[in-house]
Scaffold this motif. Structure first.
Motif: not given
Length: 246
Positions: A86-94
């Motif tokens: 269940t994805p949280q809906g927040f992703f980042a490329v760092i």
């Protein structure tokens, strides 16, 4: 703000590539998931290249301004990026931080621990205990692997983590080095807390490499009072870390 609705979008595909260690190493970047982890990265001034968000309204305005690019995504794209059911809906490329390693006095040495939960827990404990540095032998789980990141709860951004040959590090470390082993070992309680130490932990099945154990100041053991054969490496490491800290 650009809306991305396809998992075949080039930016999404490039972000997904960062699930592989080879691509993380090649680019110096990592993909992280979850508001908490992204917030920890932001507060640790880690460079956020891209943010992918399902619900933009839940995003802190400062965080949105801090990121170089922000994209709104739908649930289908979120599912393709997610490492969870269940994805949280927040992703980042760092951009992975380049650690400052000089003058480390309290160090955790990790010899080929491969379970991501164990490594993440040890990173979190080392952070909580206020250690200065974590050194990983090649063959250890990658700290930027999804499960390690989740288990570390953002501590991966708080403490310098490097990969280096442990034998080389031990040779140049100015302080006591304690291994964890059953042979030629003292109960850990017999060792006093100190300002300058390195603690060496080994692989879940094999333990610490014998050549490395030969380089230690003293090897330590944790007494088993019940019927368990041994302690989990993350638990054992946590006990001894806090003991050495005093």
């Amino acid at each position: 703000m650009e809306m991305i609705t396809s998992a075949q979008n080039s930016k999404v595909k490039n972000a997904n590539k960062l699930k592989k260690k080879r691509d993380r190493d090649k680019t110096g970047q990592a993909l992280i998931e979850g508001y908490h982890l992204i917030e920890e990265a932001y507060q640790s001034t880690v460079k956020i290249k891209q943010l992918f968000v399902v619900d933009v309204e839940r995003l802190d305005e400062e965080l949105m301004t801090y990121a170089e690019e922000v994209f709104e995504i739908n649930l289908k794209v979120a599912e393709s990026l997610s490492g969870t059911v269940t994805p949280q809906g927040f992703f980042a490329v760092i951009e992975k931080p380049v650690p400052e390693t000089t003058q480390a006095k309290q160090v955790l040495l990790v010899d080929c621990i491969q379970d991501p939960g164990n490594l993440g827990t040890l990173i979190r404990t080392a952070d909580a205990a206020g250690l200065d540095l974590i050194v990983l032998e090649k063959g250890t789980a990658d700290p930027y692997q999804d499960k390690v990141l989740r288990a570390s709860q953002g501590s991966v951004f708080h403490i310098p983590i490097i990969t280096q040959e442990l034998s080389e590090f031990i040779d140049h470390f100015e302080g006591n080095v304690y291994g964890t082993a059953l042979e030629n070992a003292l109960p850990y309680q017999q060792i006093p807390s100190q300002d300058n130490f390195a603690l060496l932990l080994g692989n879940e099945g094999e333990g610490v490499n014998a050549d490395l154990l030969n380089k230690t100041t003293q090897n330590l053991t944790i007494p088993i009072y019940g019927k368990a054969e041994s302690l989990n490496v993350a638990i054992a490491g946590s006990i001894v870390m806090y003991h050495l800290k005093g």
